[in-house]
Every structure is written in C-alpha cells, then in structure tokens.
Motif scaffolding. Sequence first.
Motif, PDB file in Angstrom:
ATOM      1  N   ALA A  26      -1.190  -9.464 -17.593  1.00 21.12           N
ATOM      2  CA  ALA A  26      -0.273 -10.084 -18.311  1.00 21.12           C
ATOM      3  C   ALA A  26       1.055 -10.326 -17.744  1.00 21.12           C
ATOM      4  N   ASP A  27       1.066  -9.636 -16.384  1.00 21.66           N
ATOM      5  CA  ASP A  27       2.394  -9.793 -15.872  1.00 21.66           C
ATOM      6  C   ASP A  27       2.214 -10.802 -14.643  1.00 21.66           C
ATOM      7  N   SER A  28       2.966 -11.763 -14.767  1.00 18.97           N
ATOM      8  CA  SER A  28       3.105 -12.769 -13.654  1.00 18.97           C
ATOM      9  C   SER A  28       3.315 -12.498 -12.317  1.00 18.97           C
ATOM     10  N   THR A  29       4.243 -11.571 -12.086  1.00 15.73           N
ATOM     11  CA  THR A  29       4.481 -10.947 -10.886  1.00 15.73           C
ATOM     12  C   THR A  29       3.615 -10.459 -10.095  1.00 15.73           C
ATOM     13  N   VAL A  30       2.491  -9.869 -10.608  1.00 13.80           N
ATOM     14  CA  VAL A  30       1.302  -9.178 -10.001  1.00 13.80           C
ATOM     15  C   VAL A  30       0.063  -9.698 -10.461  1.00 13.80           C
ATOM     16  N   SER A  37     -10.469   2.100   2.330  1.00 11.84           N
ATOM     17  CA  SER A  37      -9.140   3.049   2.523  1.00 11.84           C
ATOM     18  C   SER A  37      -7.998   2.160   1.831  1.00 11.84           C
ATOM     19  N   MET A  38      -7.090   2.601   1.144  1.00  9.08           N
ATOM     20  CA  MET A  38      -6.037   1.922   0.695  1.00  9.08           C
ATOM     21  C   MET A  38      -5.375   0.857   1.521  1.00  9.08           C
ATOM     22  N   ASP A  39      -5.030   1.273   3.063  1.00  9.55           N
ATOM     23  CA  ASP A  39      -4.537   0.264   3.845  1.00  9.55           C
ATOM     24  C   ASP A  39      -5.378  -0.728   4.057  1.00  9.55           C
ATOM     25  N   LYS A  40      -6.714  -0.650   4.163  1.00 10.74           N
ATOM     26  CA  LYS A  40      -7.671  -1.680   4.424  1.00 10.74           C
ATOM     27  C   LYS A  40      -7.765  -2.548   3.370  1.00 10.74           C
ATOM     28  N   THR A  41      -7.806  -1.798   2.203  1.00 12.66           N
ATOM     29  CA  THR A  41      -7.847  -2.643   1.016  1.00 12.66           C
ATOM     30  C   THR A  41      -6.732  -3.713   0.821  1.00 12.66           C
ATOM     31  N   HIS A  42      -5.474  -3.059   1.021  1.00 16.96           N
ATOM     32  CA  HIS A  42      -4.299  -4.072   0.748  1.00 16.96           C
ATOM     33  C   HIS A  42      -3.579  -4.698   1.982  1.00 16.96           C
ATOM     34  N   THR A  43      -4.219  -4.594   3.149  1.00 16.76           N
ATOM     35  CA  THR A  43      -4.009  -5.423   4.478  1.00 16.76           C
ATOM     36  C   THR A  43      -3.907  -7.026   3.949  1.00 16.76           C
ATOM     37  N   LEU A  79       2.116  -7.365  -0.211  1.00 10.37           N
ATOM     38  CA  LEU A  79       2.802  -6.436  -1.126  1.00 10.37           C
ATOM     39  C   LEU A  79       3.981  -5.853  -0.850  1.00 10.37           C
ATOM     40  N   GLN A  80       5.176  -5.934  -1.400  1.00  2.00           N
ATOM     41  CA  GLN A  80       6.368  -5.425  -1.380  1.00  2.00           C
ATOM     42  C   GLN A  80       6.657  -4.410  -2.431  1.00  2.00           C
ATOM     43  N   GLN A  81       7.843  -3.918  -2.138  1.00  2.87           N
ATOM     44  CA  GLN A  81       7.992  -2.631  -2.894  1.00  2.87           C
ATOM     45  C   GLN A  81       8.286  -3.212  -4.392  1.00  2.87           C
ATOM     46  N   PRO A  82       8.712  -4.380  -4.810  1.00  3.43           N
ATOM     47  CA  PRO A  82       8.735  -4.688  -6.087  1.00  3.43           C
ATOM     48  C   PRO A  82       7.602  -4.878  -6.773  1.00  3.43           C
ATOM     49  N   HIS A  83       6.277  -5.066  -6.052  1.00  7.90           N
ATOM     50  CA  HIS A  83       5.150  -5.192  -6.548  1.00  7.90           C
ATOM     51  C   HIS A  83       4.501  -3.799  -6.929  1.00  7.90           C
ATOM     52  N   PHE A  84       4.763  -2.911  -5.856  1.00 10.91           N
ATOM     53  CA  PHE A  84       4.496  -1.472  -6.241  1.00 10.91           C
ATOM     54  C   PHE A  84       5.082  -1.007  -7.166  1.00 10.91           C
ATOM     55  N   GLU A 112       2.288   7.763  -5.566  1.00 14.12           N
ATOM     56  CA  GLU A 112       3.392   7.399  -4.779  1.00 14.12           C
ATOM     57  C   GLU A 112       3.151   7.794  -3.400  1.00 14.12           C
ATOM     58  N   LYS A 113       2.314   8.750  -3.127  1.00 12.38           N
ATOM     59  CA  LYS A 113       2.164   9.468  -1.777  1.00 12.38           C
ATOM     60  C   LYS A 113       1.436   8.257  -1.303  1.00 12.38           C
ATOM     61  N   LEU A 114       0.716   7.314  -1.758  1.00 15.19           N
ATOM     62  CA  LEU A 114      -0.193   6.249  -1.130  1.00 15.19           C
ATOM     63  C   LEU A 114       0.682   5.063  -0.720  1.00 15.19           C
ATOM     64  N   LYS A 115       1.974   4.997  -1.215  1.00 14.40           N
ATOM     65  CA  LYS A 115       2.624   3.757  -1.213  1.00 14.40           C
ATOM     66  C   LYS A 115       2.659   3.344   0.228  1.00 14.40           C
ATOM     67  N   PRO A 116       2.900   4.144   1.552  1.00 16.35           N
ATOM     68  CA  PRO A 116       3.109   3.398   2.682  1.00 16.35           C
ATOM     69  C   PRO A 116       1.585   2.817   3.009  1.00 16.35           C
ATOM     70  N   ALA A 117       0.630   3.406   2.655  1.00 16.31           N
ATOM     71  CA  ALA A 117      -0.749   2.668   2.920  1.00 16.31           C
ATOM     72  C   ALA A 117      -1.000   1.459   2.173  1.00 16.31           C
ATOM     73  N   ILE A 118      -0.618   1.407   0.766  1.00 22.56           N
ATOM     74  CA  ILE A 118      -0.570   0.556   0.186  1.00 22.56           C
ATOM     75  C   ILE A 118       0.280  -0.800   0.691  1.00 22.56           C
TER      76      ILE A 118
END
Length: 118
Positions: free
Chosen positions: A27-31, A65-71, A75-80, A109-115
């Motif tokens: 329902a959120d057009s930003t993501v 892994s989160m880094d492979k999934t999101h490569t 994605l930027q901070q506002p998306h996270f 939050e610990k996953l943010k760098p990988a995501i």
Amino acid sequence: MSTLYEKIGGQPTIEKVVDDFHNRIMADSTVSGFFANTDMKKQRDHQIGFFSLILGGPKDYKGRSMDKTHTGMGLQQPHFDAISKHLSAAMTSSGVSADDAKAAMGEVEKLKPAILNK
C-alpha cells in the motif's frame, strides 16, 4: 531463557506479522515498486523463515544472504526507514509488545549495511 521468537508467540505471530507487513508495503508507493515482480507467496515463506531465524526461532531460512538479495536494487536509507516503520507497525498490530518489537527491530537494524549494500 526464552528466545525473542518464543516471547512474541512463535510461528503464528510471525505469520501474522509478515501478512500485515506485506499489506503495508504493497500500500506504500515509496516501496511497493521493489516488489512489482516478486512472487509474494514465495516472499512470504522466505520472510517467515528469515524473521524466525533472526529472532532465535527455527533455522528454516533457505534464501540468499541479505547483501546478495538486495544487490542492485538501489535501496537507500528512506526505503529502509519505510520498510522498518511498516515492520514495526505490523508487529504492534499483531500483538507484539513494545519491548519485544523494539528488540526485534534492533535485530533488523543490524542488517542495514547488508540490505543497503553499504
């Protein structure tokens, strides 16, 4: 000592959270565009397994892994932040206590760098 997974109600609560979470995201057009070509049934199963894993529950996650999934997703901070907000709200509406939701979001939050691939 019980795990966060057990404290929040285990599999039934995780399923409820993921279903609510997906409704909020779509329902959120930003993501929502990030999920335009996603098989949401498969995504649901992956996320149930993933959230179970990071909250100390069954180790059933078979995804990448989160880094492979999101490569390459850009994605930027506002998306996270938007995704985090939706996940937190889904936990609250699914009956997860404020303290447990905060602890769970700490794990996310610990996953943010990988995501964010940073």
